[in-house]
Write a protein that holds these residues in place. Sequence first.
Motif, PDB file in Angstrom:
ATOM      1  N   ARG A   1       0.748  -1.263   0.047  1.00 10.22           N
ATOM      2  CA  ARG A   1      -0.089  -0.004  -0.060  1.00 10.22           C
ATOM      3  C   ARG A   1       0.750   1.325  -0.091  1.00 10.22           C
ATOM      4  O   ARG A   1       1.986   1.322   0.409  1.00 10.22           O
ATOM      5  CB  ARG A   1      -0.846   0.129   1.184  1.00 10.22           C
ATOM      6  N   GLN A   2       0.363   2.395  -0.435  1.00  9.10           N
ATOM      7  CA  GLN A   2       0.914   3.748  -0.250  1.00  9.10           C
ATOM      8  C   GLN A   2       0.703   4.044   1.009  1.00  9.10           C
ATOM      9  O   GLN A   2      -0.334   4.307   1.594  1.00  9.10           O
ATOM     10  CB  GLN A   2       0.317   4.776  -1.231  1.00  9.10           C
ATOM     11  N   PRO A   3       1.911   4.461   1.872  1.00 12.47           N
ATOM     12  CA  PRO A   3       1.645   5.152   3.184  1.00 12.47           C
ATOM     13  C   PRO A   3       1.114   6.346   3.199  1.00 12.47           C
ATOM     14  O   PRO A   3       0.960   7.164   2.086  1.00 12.47           O
ATOM     15  CB  PRO A   3       3.312   5.183   3.502  1.00 12.47           C
ATOM     16  N   ASP A   4       0.194   6.701   4.260  1.00  8.84           N
ATOM     17  CA  ASP A   4      -0.396   7.912   4.327  1.00  8.84           C
ATOM     18  C   ASP A   4       0.524   9.006   5.133  1.00  8.84           C
ATOM     19  O   ASP A   4       1.698   8.623   5.464  1.00  8.84           O
ATOM     20  CB  ASP A   4      -1.590   7.689   5.200  1.00  8.84           C
ATOM     21  N   VAL A   5       0.004  10.147   5.350  1.00 11.66           N
ATOM     22  CA  VAL A   5       0.952  11.150   5.627  1.00 11.66           C
ATOM     23  C   VAL A   5       1.451  10.784   7.114  1.00 11.66           C
ATOM     24  O   VAL A   5       2.687  10.941   7.337  1.00 11.66           O
ATOM     25  CB  VAL A   5       0.343  12.539   5.706  1.00 11.66           C
ATOM     26  N   GLY A   6       0.622  10.429   7.888  1.00 16.16           N
ATOM     27  CA  GLY A   6       0.861  10.126   9.280  1.00 16.16           C
ATOM     28  C   GLY A   6       2.208   9.011   9.320  1.00 16.16           C
ATOM     29  O   GLY A   6       3.019   9.334  10.112  1.00 16.16           O
ATOM     30  N   THR A   7       1.903   7.885   8.693  1.00 10.47           N
ATOM     31  CA  THR A   7       3.091   6.956   8.406  1.00 10.47           C
ATOM     32  C   THR A   7       4.381   7.601   8.226  1.00 10.47           C
ATOM     33  O   THR A   7       5.124   7.070   8.738  1.00 10.47           O
ATOM     34  CB  THR A   7       2.485   5.757   7.518  1.00 10.47           C
ATOM     35  N   LEU A   8       4.365   8.517   6.964  1.00 10.08           N
ATOM     36  CA  LEU A   8       5.732   8.670   6.474  1.00 10.08           C
ATOM     37  C   LEU A   8       6.095   9.811   7.599  1.00 10.08           C
ATOM     38  O   LEU A   8       7.317   9.689   7.730  1.00 10.08           O
ATOM     39  CB  LEU A   8       5.400   9.777   5.307  1.00 10.08           C
ATOM     40  N   LYS A   9       5.496  10.544   8.119  1.00 10.47           N
ATOM     41  CA  LYS A   9       5.925  11.669   9.208  1.00 10.47           C
ATOM     42  C   LYS A   9       6.373  11.025  10.306  1.00 10.47           C
ATOM     43  O   LYS A   9       7.510  11.076  11.264  1.00 10.47           O
ATOM     44  CB  LYS A   9       4.892  12.485   9.522  1.00 10.47           C
ATOM     45  N   ARG A  10       5.713   9.474  10.656  1.00  9.30           N
ATOM     46  CA  ARG A  10       6.419   8.965  11.793  1.00  9.30           C
ATOM     47  C   ARG A  10       7.430   8.274  11.637  1.00  9.30           C
ATOM     48  O   ARG A  10       8.659   8.179  12.384  1.00  9.30           O
ATOM     49  CB  ARG A  10       5.472   7.685  12.228  1.00  9.30           C
ATOM     50  N   ILE A  11       7.871   7.696  10.425  1.00  6.26           N
ATOM     51  CA  ILE A  11       9.129   7.123   9.844  1.00  6.26           C
ATOM     52  C   ILE A  11      10.185   8.057  10.156  1.00  6.26           C
ATOM     53  O   ILE A  11      11.202   7.910  10.430  1.00  6.26           O
ATOM     54  CB  ILE A  11       8.952   6.305   8.623  1.00  6.26           C
ATOM     55  N   LEU A  12       9.714   9.288   9.533  1.00  5.41           N
ATOM     56  CA  LEU A  12      10.874  10.371   9.337  1.00  5.41           C
ATOM     57  C   LEU A  12      11.115  10.803  10.912  1.00  5.41           C
ATOM     58  O   LEU A  12      12.381  11.126  11.200  1.00  5.41           O
ATOM     59  CB  LEU A  12      10.429  11.590   8.478  1.00  5.41           C
ATOM     60  N   SER A  13      10.296  11.027  11.580  1.00  7.23           N
ATOM     61  CA  SER A  13      10.548  11.634  12.951  1.00  7.23           C
ATOM     62  C   SER A  13      11.122  10.666  14.033  1.00  7.23           C
ATOM     63  O   SER A  13      11.877  11.031  14.759  1.00  7.23           O
ATOM     64  CB  SER A  13       9.451  12.192  13.541  1.00  7.23           C
ATOM     65  N   SER A  14      11.065   9.293  13.648  1.00  8.47           N
ATOM     66  CA  SER A  14      11.596   8.238  14.878  1.00  8.47           C
ATOM     67  C   SER A  14      12.731   7.551  14.034  1.00  8.47           C
ATOM     68  O   SER A  14      13.112   7.120  14.991  1.00  8.47           O
ATOM     69  CB  SER A  14      10.283   7.130  14.863  1.00  8.47           C
TER      70      SER A  14
END
Length: 722
Positions: free
Chosen positions: A151-164
Amino acid sequence: AGAETFFDVLSGATPGTVFGLMKVLERKFNGDVFTLPEGAEEELTAPALREFADLVEARTLSHQRFLWEQFSFEHIPVEVISHLYQRFVQGGHGTVYTPPFLASLLLDHAMPYSRLTGEERILDPACGSGVFLVGAFRRLVAFWRSQNDWRQPDVGTLKRILSSSIFGIELDFGAVDLTAFSLALAVCDALRPNVIWDELRFDPLRGKNLIQGDFFDCVSRQEDGESASPFGDLDIVIGNPPFESELTNAGQTLDAKLQKERGRLPDRQAAYLFLEQAPRVLTPGGKLCLIQPAGLLYNRKATDFRRHILDTISVETILDFVSVRGLYDGADPKTVAIVATTEPPVEDSVVEHLTFRRTFVAQQRIGFELDHYDRHIVPRDQAKDEPYVWRANLLGGGRLAEMAVRLRGIRTLGEFIEERGWVSGEGFIVGNREKEAPYLTGKPLLPTSVLTCDGIDDSKLGVVAETHFYRSAREELFQPPLVLIRENEALPAVYWDMDRGDIAYKHKVVGIHAAVEDAADLQRFFHSFQVRLPKYRFLCLLNGSQALIGKATAILKSDIEALPYPENPGVLEFSFWEQALAEDVVAHMAPYVRLGQKSDLLHKTAQPADLASYTDLFCTLLGTIYSSLQASEPVFLDGFICQPFYFGNAPVLEWLEPGCEQQLRDLVYDLCLETLRTVRVVRFYSENTMLLIKPDRLRYWIRSTAVRDADDTLVELYGQGY
């Protein structure tokens, strides 16, 4: 008003309107992506903005407008941003632009997909424009998709991966902004345009995930029991730290504390300190992958520091790019990459040394190509205690390391000179010091370049005009009888007798002076030196310190003095296979190291005479065990050569089917990673026959490869019970 594109705003409005648009975008997207620094309004004038708009919109070429589009910034690859940054930013702290395919190769080693958990926390301690962090982020996004039905990740998933997961430290203020912007683009890459416009708001990264500061200052603040990382525990450190022989204030303080434990930092090299300190921010078992100056392997002054590193962390792989020309845009530093974990070293472990020679291009993709012969396994104790094993591998590996050790256990030329009471040393250096040398001024001068393998052209001698010298050397070094040796791997040398009088020369020539009564002995020494010249040229490459790695053909006085000069001349005799290796190193492998894919080894096709030399040595080596081994006629294919061997009676077999080249190509060339293609050697056994199949380039059919192939074949046959 009336603008339909961003370019209309740039070229047709006032700077104030442009800044107004930027503020609107910053409020909409947040994250400091559209924030401009203070003072920008005074610098970005209307003419400057129009010129910039024309450049980015591709409307002008050499100040002339044109009707077709040259390029488009509609979609901006992060790698382009990184490249532009390296081109235009001033004061890059010794860091060169890291090409994307190199960054991808290192990421394959530091965080291979097969071992990802998706929770890795990655730091680039000198992140520059963010090329490694963007690659790591994309890798984690791809892994998330593989675990979630693609699946294409949503905004929240991308921001979580980036920030963590993604963290960086960088001294340069603008580079931190650029890394943040590059990561923002990487987030957008994973989203549809309507999702970007409707849902995306960036989290500010500066001060949280990205710190403007000195990595050494960060690790120096560590308290007992606390992580040395300002981001907490980390799993991976990766990057291309600056190559500078000048430490920051925090680096100097840190290095001063460590000198008692591990001695001086070679050349005060900042990149070495990054390598040493990176494990402190990692969790137990964490992995690091850092590009380093090649001197870490090849500089004698780095021997103790390299041993210290090997005693501290578990070095798994060393990727060696010394032979790859033009790897970095605008510069050609000699580099390696160290892949290691923080696990304590295991005594009987090994280090994989990969000596890359060339790149390949296939389907608009660029990557590295690695030969079977360029994979070397170095036992850890040898990696620690044998400083020349890396040069041996660079020149072909295999039995060369054993030769290097054996030939260094012999009385040296320097020891012989000392025993005889002779004097040796380099010539003079002109300088501003108030040091006079009247025995030099006005004397005949031998220019360094005039001393060649063909002797000296007396018509090209000059006169020493200088009166003051930085170093003048001892007077007798310019008085005959003399042997003069130029500091070049070809070792041009000449005997300068009494009849020719005094001669002056500069510091790139080594002089050996004997007393007048020893003139005959010195001349005999010169003749023995000339007889051994082919061996000495080989040894300057194998056990030298500068040739190939530093200046291409230069050697040092210490390299000449370290040449073997045994009391028993027979000690320096080579076996037939040693002679083959030595000749190949000088004729083929040294140019291969210097030229890489431009060398004759890759440009020339192996000829029948090359195959005859190859098979003769191969059969001789294995013939002591398999006396019935013989070679049949080689089969020349499109891009390949098949060399048959048989045991006993000649078989009646059809070697290969028509049209087999593509099958062989798929078998030999293995795209094992996105940016790595390996070239394999195929050995096929049938009845009493063995087929050896390799590419048709000369590189694969020189005699030194026959030695490697014979050793590999012997191990394989023995393992199969033969």
